[in-house]
Design an enzyme around this catalytic site. Structure first.
Site, short mmCIF file in Angstrom:
data_model
loop_
_atom_site.label_atom_id
_atom_site.label_comp_id
_atom_site.label_asym_id
_atom_site.label_seq_id
_atom_site.Cartn_x
_atom_site.Cartn_y
_atom_site.Cartn_z
N ASP A 125 0.84 -1.20 0.00
CA ASP A 125 0.00 0.00 0.00
C ASP A 125 0.88 1.25 0.00
O ASP A 125 0.72 2.14 -0.83
CB ASP A 125 -0.91 0.00 1.23
CG ASP A 125 -1.68 -1.29 1.37
OD1 ASP A 125 -2.60 -1.52 0.58
OD2 ASP A 125 -1.33 -2.10 2.27
N GLU A 160 1.72 -6.31 -5.22
CA GLU A 160 1.42 -5.46 -6.38
C GLU A 160 2.65 -4.68 -6.86
O GLU A 160 3.00 -4.69 -8.03
CB GLU A 160 0.28 -4.49 -6.02
CG GLU A 160 -0.07 -3.58 -7.15
CD GLU A 160 -1.44 -2.94 -7.03
OE1 GLU A 160 -2.38 -3.58 -6.51
OE2 GLU A 160 -1.57 -1.78 -7.47
O1 TRH Z 1 4.46 -6.16 0.76
P1 TRH Z 1 3.43 -6.63 -0.17
O2 TRH Z 1 2.90 -7.96 0.07
O3 TRH Z 1 2.29 -5.61 -0.17
C1 TRH Z 1 0.92 -5.64 -0.38
C2 TRH Z 1 0.15 -5.69 0.88
O4 TRH Z 1 0.09 -6.99 1.33
C3 TRH Z 1 -1.19 -5.10 0.64
O5 TRH Z 1 -2.04 -5.24 1.72
C4 TRH Z 1 -1.80 -5.65 -0.61
O6 TRH Z 1 -2.93 -4.93 -0.82
C5 TRH Z 1 -0.87 -5.49 -1.76
O7 TRH Z 1 0.37 -6.12 -1.49
C6 TRH Z 1 -1.40 -6.03 -3.04
O8 TRH Z 1 4.02 -6.62 -1.68
P2 TRH Z 1 4.35 -5.46 -2.70
O9 TRH Z 1 3.11 -4.85 -3.24
O10 TRH Z 1 5.27 -6.01 -3.66
O11 TRH Z 1 5.09 -4.36 -1.84
C7 TRH Z 1 6.38 -4.52 -1.35
C8 TRH Z 1 7.07 -3.19 -1.34
O12 TRH Z 1 8.26 -3.27 -0.56
C9 TRH Z 1 7.50 -2.70 -2.71
O13 TRH Z 1 7.29 -1.31 -2.82
C10 TRH Z 1 8.98 -2.99 -2.75
C11 TRH Z 1 9.36 -2.77 -1.33
N1 TRH Z 1 10.58 -3.44 -0.89
C12 TRH Z 1 11.63 -2.64 -0.46
O14 TRH Z 1 11.54 -1.41 -0.52
N2 TRH Z 1 12.76 -3.24 0.00
C13 TRH Z 1 12.90 -4.59 0.07
O15 TRH Z 1 13.96 -5.09 0.51
C14 TRH Z 1 11.81 -5.40 -0.38
C15 TRH Z 1 11.94 -6.90 -0.34
C16 TRH Z 1 10.66 -4.79 -0.84
#
Ligand code: TRH
Length: 391
Positions: A22, A279
Site C-alpha cells: 500500500d 502489487e
Molecule cells: O508487501 P506486499 O505484500 O504488499 C501488499 C500488501 O500486502 C497489501 O495489503 C496488498 O494490498 C498489496 O500487497 C497487493 O508486496 P508489494 O506490493 O510487492 O510491496 C512490497 C514493497 O516493498 C515494494 O514497494 C517494494 C518494497 N521493498 C523494499 O523497498 N525493500 C525490500 O527489501 C523489499 C523486499 C521490498
C-alpha cells in the site's frame, strides 16, 4: 503551509493494511506527482514504521515532515481540520476521515476525488475504469481509477527516468559491484543463476529450496529479511539473519537486509529471475525485464487465482506453448492453496527443469512484455490527465 500559486494540491491517503504494498504504491505515486508533474503532494499515512522500511529517511515519530519533496503527514485518529487539496486520492478504497470528507464538500470548488484501485489484468476492469459514484449525502463524486495493462484502463506506475537508470546500472559493472557491497556481500558467483526471492509465507519454499540445492545449476538465492525467514530457517535447520550466507549443495542462500525501495529496484535489475509478490514488486519486476514468478496476495475463495490467470493469459500471449506451459505450471504450483491451506509437494524437480529449459524464451518474453507496456502512458500521467479533465 504556503503553496506556490497555480500548483495543483493533492492529498493522497494511504492506509497500510499489512506489509508494504500500500505504501509502496502510494510513495511512488506521490514522488512522481511531485517530481514529474509539479504537484504539491500531501501524503497521509497511518503507519510510518512500515513507511520507514521502504524509505529510511522517514522519522516515524514526526506528525509532519518532508521527504523528497512530498509532505508526509501521520494519519492518526482525531484527524485535524485541514483544507483539502484540489485532488484527493484514496488508495485502495481506504476510508477517508469523516471531517475531511465534510471539508471537501465545504470547498467552493469540490476536489476531484479518486479511489485508486488494486491492479488487475481482468477484462472487467476496463468497463469500471473512471466510473463515477455520487456521495450519498454530500454533493461530491468519487471516481474509480483502475490500474491495468492496456490503454483502456489506468496503466501501471513508471517513472520517466526508469529506463535510463536501469540501463545505466545494467551496463555498469562498477555500479553493480558497489550495489552488492552496499548490501554487505560480494557479487554473486559468475556461474550462478541469481534469484531474488520475495514471497509470502509459502509452505512450498522448503520444497523449492531442496530442488535448487539438489539441482545441476548453481543458484544464488537472495532472500530479503521478511516474514519468510522462518521457512528458510526450517529448511536450513539453523537460525538466519541478514548478512548470512549459507550453502546447501548447489544452492547458496544470502539473507539480505530489507533495503530502500530504490535499492530494491536495483536488486531486481541485478538478478536473473525475480520472485515477487503483492502489487508493487510485481510491477517493478516487469520493468526489470527479467523472468519472474509472482506470488499473488491470497484472497478469499480463490479470487486471486482468477486475477493470476488473467495476467498470465496476457503475459504469455506471444509465448510458445511450451514456454506458456512452463510459466503457467510454475505459477499454479507456487500459488496453489486448497481449502485446508497451502499444498506442499507440488514443486518438483521436473517443474523447475521446465522453467530452466524455457529460460532463453522467458527472457525474450519478459523483454517483449516490457516493450509492450512501455508503448503506453504510465499510470501517474493518466491519473493527472484524468484529474485535470475534472478540475
Ligand atoms: O508487501 P506486499 O505484500 O504488499 C501488499 C500488501 O500486502 C497489501 O495489503 C496488498 O494490498 C498489496 O500487497 C497487493 O508486496 P508489494 O506490493 O510487492 O510491496 C512490497 C514493497 O516493498 C515494494 O514497494 C517494494 C518494497 N521493498 C523494499 O523497498 N525493500 C525490500 O527489501 C523489499 C523486499 C521490498
Amino acid at each position: 503551509m504556503i503553496r506556490p500559486a497555480r500548483q495543483v494540491a493533492w492529498d493522497v491517503f494511504c492506509h497500510v493494511i499489512d506489509n508494504y504494498g500500500d505504501i509502496g504504491v502510494c510513495w511512488r505515486l506521490a514522488r512522481q506527482l511531485t517530481s514529474e508533474h509539479g504537484c504539491a503532494v500531501r501524503l497521509w499515512v497511518n503507519d510510518l514504521t512500515a513507511f520507514r522500511r521502504i524509505c529510511p529517511e522517514i522519522d516515524p515519530l514526526l506528525p509532519a515532515q518532508y521527504a523528497q519533496g512530498v509532505e508526509v503527514r501521520h494519519w492518526v485518529a482525531g484527524f485535524p481540520d485541514v483544507v483539502p487539496g484540489d485532488v484527493v486520492i484514496e488508495a485502495f478504497a481506504c476510508q477517508l476521515p469523516d471531517n475531511f470528507v465534510a471539508a471537501m464538500a465545504a470547498r467552493r470548488v469540490s476536489p476531484v476525488w479518486v479511489n485508486l484501485e488494486y491492479l488487475s489484468a481482468e477484462a472487467w476492469v476496463t468497463g469500471c475504469h473512471t466510473l463515477p459514484s455520487p456521495h450519498p449525502r454530500f454533493p461530491l463524486t468519487k471516481y474509480f481509477f483502475f490500474p491495468g495493462f492496456s490503454e483502456t484502463n489506468g496503466g501501471v506506475l513508471r517513472e520517466r527516468d526508469l529506463e535510463d537508470r536501469r540501463t545505466a546500472f545494467c551496463n555498469s559493472p562498477e555500479q553493480q559491484i558497489e550495489f552488492w557491497l552496499s548490501l554487505g556481500f560480494p557479487p554473486p558467483p559468475a556461474d550462478a543463476l541469481v534469484i531474488s526471492f520475495f514471497s509470502y509465507e509459502n509452505a512450498m519454499i522448503g520444497d523449492l529450496l531442496t530442488v535448487w540445492a539438489q539441482g545441476k545449476v548453481p543458484i544464488c538465492c537472495l532472500a530479503p529479511e521478511t516474514q519468510t525467514l522462518t521457512l528458510l530457517e526450517t529448511f536450513a535447520g539453523q537460525s538466519l539473519r541478514a548478512g548470512n550466507t549459507k550453502r546447501f549443495g548447489q544452492l547458496e542462500i544470502r539473507v539480505l537486509p530489507f533495503v530502500a525501495q530504490t535499492d530494491y529496484d536495483r536488486l531486481l535489475w541485478a538478478s536473473d529471475i525475480n520472485f515477487v509478490r503483492g502489487e508493487d514488486s510485481f510491477v517493478r519486476a516487469q520493468w526489470a525485464e527479467k523472468p519472474m514468478v509472482w506470488h499473488i496476495y491470497p484472497q478469499d475463495e480463490g479470487a486471486h487465482l482468477i486475477k493470476l490467470g488473467a495476467f498470465l493469459d496476457l503475459y504469455t500471449a506471444s509465448a510458445s506453448t511450451a514456454t506458456a506451459d512452463a510459466v503457467r505450471g510454475f505459477h499454479e504450483a507456487w500459488n496453489a492453496r486448497m481449502s485446508g491451506g497451502e499444498q506442499p509437494g507440488l514443486i518438483t524437480p521436473e517443474l523447475w527443469q521446465r522453467c530452466l529449459d524455457a529460460l532463453p524464451d522467458l527472457r525474450r518474453l519478459a523483454l517483449n512484455w516490457a516493450n509492450y507496456l512501455k508503448k503506453q502512458d504510465d499510470l501517474c500521467s493518466r491519473l493527472v490527465r484524468f484529474c485535470r479533465s475534472k478540475l
